[in-house]
Scaffold this active site. Structure first.
Site, short mmCIF file in Angstrom:
data_model
loop_
_atom_site.label_atom_id
_atom_site.label_comp_id
_atom_site.label_asym_id
_atom_site.label_seq_id
_atom_site.Cartn_x
_atom_site.Cartn_y
_atom_site.Cartn_z
N SER A 179 0.84 -1.19 0.00
CA SER A 179 0.00 0.00 0.00
C SER A 179 0.87 1.24 0.00
O SER A 179 2.09 1.15 0.11
CB SER A 179 -0.90 0.02 1.24
N SER B 18 -3.47 -3.01 -2.87
CA SER B 18 -2.75 -1.80 -2.49
C SER B 18 -3.72 -0.77 -1.93
O SER B 18 -4.59 -0.25 -2.65
CB SER B 18 -2.01 -1.22 -3.69
N ASP C 106 -4.27 2.69 -1.12
CA ASP C 106 -3.64 3.96 -1.49
C ASP C 106 -4.49 5.12 -0.99
O ASP C 106 -5.57 5.40 -1.53
CB ASP C 106 -3.45 4.03 -3.00
#
Length: 388
Positions: free
Chosen positions: A265, A303, A305
């Site tokens: 991440s 991920s 984000d």
């Protein structure tokens, strides 16, 4: 390696440390590369935005603890009483961020922004709330919105052990200061990996020309995501043979590269001294994802984000009557958007070039980006002079 570096490396393996204990690191511009159009601020860091402070607490203990805390204070005063305009943006919501809903609803931040690992978010929230309640003059405070972000450092760190303590979080908050920011394998970036290499904490800034207001935009990233690394447009990941899906494209992948292709991440914190509203800060936060894309991220499934953006102008001090704010109009935002993209992009590069090779849990090793090979690639691509 010098005797000093050997001794320091041994000490880091057995004791917690603050940013001051980090060894000197290499930043991208030290290699001769100057990405982007706008110039950086004097420190090329989020602390170029006046008043912003950064603190770290780094945990390296035994063979398996490789984690920590990084804090960002928008100003050094009473943040709860003098809230700053803020916004959040979720690029991909695979994460455990705390406090984002109230920031989105009210448009302010009232605590330091705290970054740590996934399973210690609860500890960070508890400690940040306790620290805020304990401030002088807060005896009547009955609600605190702690803003905490995370990435999963479980490849290198014994994340299930939940080794971050409340004292670590408070130590990172209270050690926060202006000036140069320690980068690489430090604080919340101690156990992170990015784009096939050792990741970490990175920061950068952009100073707008006077004709665009002379404002500063700073970015700090906790880089811990996958992708296909590109630096200043050069396909570094492919050239060095470390990138997501390599095992499919070329056959057998590199066993030293972190786990699954889409692991990890990225937390991004933006600061500016431009007089902008929470709505406009959200527009800036969205552009930070474009900076991430420039580095080779494709915001994979796993991920998380997240972007937190704030301005140091137009602070809210609990006024109970309407007040006018001086705000930039929409048609003056494009320079700030470009500054956001460039600062985010270079912050990731600094996280990678400053990071050190780290061995942690179960003997897993994540190697640092080899700067000599990077120089060669950048020189071949015309990004460096022949004599660099």
């Amino acid at each position: 390696m010098s005797i000093r570096c050997v001794v320091l490396s041994l000490l880091l393996c057995i004791v917690p440390m603050t940013a001051a204990a980090q060894s000197e690191s290499t930043r991208l511009r030290a290699l001769g590369v100057e990405p982007g159009l706008f110039e950086p601020g004097p420190l090329n860091a989020i602390t170029d935005v006046a008043g912003v402070q950064v603190g770290h607490r780094t945990l390296r203990e035994g063979d398996a603890v490789r984690t920590g805390v990084t804090t960002i204070r928008p100003h050094g005063g009473d943040l709860f009483r003098e809230k700053v305009p803020a916004a959040v943006h979720v690029g991909n919501g695979f994460g455990k961020a705390a406090g984002f809903l109230q920031v989105r609803e009210l448009g302010t931040i009232e605590t330091p922004v705290v970054l740590t690992n996934t399973l210690d978010v609860g500890t960070a929230v508890d400690a940040t709330v306790a620290w805020t309640l304990d401030r002088p003059g807060h005896e009547d405070v009955g609600s605190v919105n702690a803003v905490v972000g995370e990435t999963n450092d479980g490849y290198l760190n014994d994340i299930r052990g939940q080794h971050v303590t409340g004292e670590d979080v408070i130590g990172a908050i209270e050690s926060a200061s202006g000036g140069p920011v320690a980068e690489g394998s430090v604080g919340a970036g101690t156990g992170t990996s990015a784009l096939g290499w050792k990741g970490g904490i990175g920061t950068s800034s952009r100073l707008l020309p006077d004709e665009y207001g002379g404002y500063t935009v700073g970015a700090l990233v906790q880089a811990n995501y996958g992708g296909v690394l590109r630096i200043d447009g050069v396909p570094v990941g492919e050239r060095l043979g470390r990138y997501d899906f390599r095992s499919v494209v070329e056959g057998e992948g590199d066993s030293e590269t972190q786990g699954p292709d889409d692991a990890g991440s990225c937390m991004i914190v933006l600061a500016t001294d431009a007089p902008v509203s929470p709505r406009t800060l959200e527009r800036m936060a969205k552009r930070a994802m474009l900076g991430l894309a420039r580095t080779g991220s494709y915001a994979s499934n796993g991920s998380g984000d997240f972007v937190v953006a704030f301005s140091t102008q137009n602070r809210r001090a609990g006024e109970d009557v309407p007040r006018p704010d001086s705000l930039l109009p929409n048609d003056q935002m494009s320079p700030l958007f470009l500054a956001t993209v460039e600062a985010t992009e270079e912050a990731v590069y600094n996280a990678l070039t400053a990071a050190t090779t780290v061995t942690g849990r179960d003997g897993h090793t994540q190697v640092a980006l080899p700067l000599d090979r990077l120089r060669s690639l950048l020189r071949d691509a015309g990004r460096l002079d022949a004599n660099e």
